[in-house]
Scaffold this motif. Structure first.
Motif, mmCIF file in Angstrom:
data_model
loop_
_atom_site.group_PDB
_atom_site.id
_atom_site.type_symbol
_atom_site.label_atom_id
_atom_site.label_comp_id
_atom_site.label_asym_id
_atom_site.label_seq_id
_atom_site.Cartn_x
_atom_site.Cartn_y
_atom_site.Cartn_z
ATOM 1 N N SER A 98 -10.019 -18.845 83.795
ATOM 2 C CA SER A 98 -8.631 -18.391 83.821
ATOM 3 C C SER A 98 -7.664 -19.494 83.398
ATOM 4 O O SER A 98 -6.719 -19.253 82.641
ATOM 5 C CB SER A 98 -8.267 -17.883 85.215
ATOM 6 N N TRP A 103 -3.704 -18.995 82.509
ATOM 7 C CA TRP A 103 -3.209 -18.026 83.476
ATOM 8 C C TRP A 103 -2.539 -18.760 84.634
ATOM 9 O O TRP A 103 -2.978 -19.827 85.053
ATOM 10 C CB TRP A 103 -4.354 -17.181 84.019
ATOM 11 N N ILE A 108 -3.882 -14.753 88.254
ATOM 12 C CA ILE A 108 -5.274 -14.757 88.729
ATOM 13 C C ILE A 108 -5.420 -13.909 89.988
ATOM 14 O O ILE A 108 -6.310 -13.053 90.084
ATOM 15 C CB ILE A 108 -5.749 -16.200 89.001
#
Length: 243
Positions: A98, A103, A108
């Motif tokens: 991620s 992100w 997440i």
């Protein structure tokens, strides 16, 4: 973690930027100019002295440390031990993937079944491993170069070969924006590096477009994985963690 030598080097740059001489700094510190010159020449001083110099420069120590961190060379590859730590925990691997996609913590935790506390714990682990620098408010800076790649025969690639590849190729590659090409042929050995360079450029273009399109609304973006073929895809073990 910044070394004292790194902080001293950064202070020299700050002095130059502020157009402040050693004599000016000595006056601010109430020290002899010769002592200040000797202190910088040795490149070693206690943190209390660095903090005093920051006050003279009207510079916050945290800002100085952050500038030192930002100037550190980015990693093109992790060590075998670092990669092994990443794959040892599936949730840690999920968070690592991620952050490679930039992100946020909010993205997440809203996408996968991870609590904020769990996610922060894994971000802290990635900080210790060296993949990110964790910053206030759970923001982070990636410490990986644009040319970063997993070790060809390291723990992460071994995990993907054993656990992920079949899942990826199980798809039909027949959705919008998807495709799978399998081309076989014999070409000159001298031309092979040129084709590899083209492939690397495509990967870099894809990565750059990912960064550019983060400003778009989520409804206007779709997750793809590029691997010589491309389809909208997510490893089923990660899908199982979705809310």
């Amino acid at each position: 973690m910044s070394t004292t030598a790194d902080l001293v080097t950064a202070l020299k740059k700050e002095l130059k930027s502020a157009q402040m001489t050693y004599a000016d700094l000595a006056a601010g510190l109430k020290m002899a100019e010769s002592s200040v010159k000797r202190m910088f020449a040795k490149g070693d001083m206690p943190l209390s002295r660095i903090d005093a110099i920051c006050r003279v420069l009207k510079l916050d120590f945290a800002d100085l440390a952050r500038r030192v961190a930002d100037a550190q060379p980015l990693l093109r590859e992790l060590t075998h031990e670092q990669e092994r730590a990443v794959v040892a925990d599936k949730k840690l691997l999920l968070v690592a993937i991620s952050v490679l996609s930039q992100w946020t913590l909010e993205q997440i935790t809203s996408t996968y079944r991870l609590s904020e506390a769990e996610c922060v714990k894994y971000l802290a682990q990635l900080d210790r491993i060296g993949i990110i620098e964790l910053r206030p408010l759970n923001r982070y800076r990636l410490k990986l170069a644009k040319t970063f790649r997993w070790r060809p025969h390291g723990p992460v690639m071994e995990f993907f070969r054993e656990e992920v590849v079949l899942d990826y190729f199980r798809g039909g590659f027949d959705g919008e924006g998807e495709g799978l090409l399998l081309v076989h042929g014999s070409i000159s050995r001298s031309l092979a590096p040129a084709f590899l360079e083209r492939i690397q450029r495509v990967a870099q273009d894809f990565a750059q477009q990912h960064q550019t399109d983060q400003k778009l609304a989520e409804k206007d973006r779709e997750g793809y994985t590029l691997l010589l073929g491309m389809r909208s895809w997510e490893f089923e073990a990660l899908t199982a963690l979705r809310r």
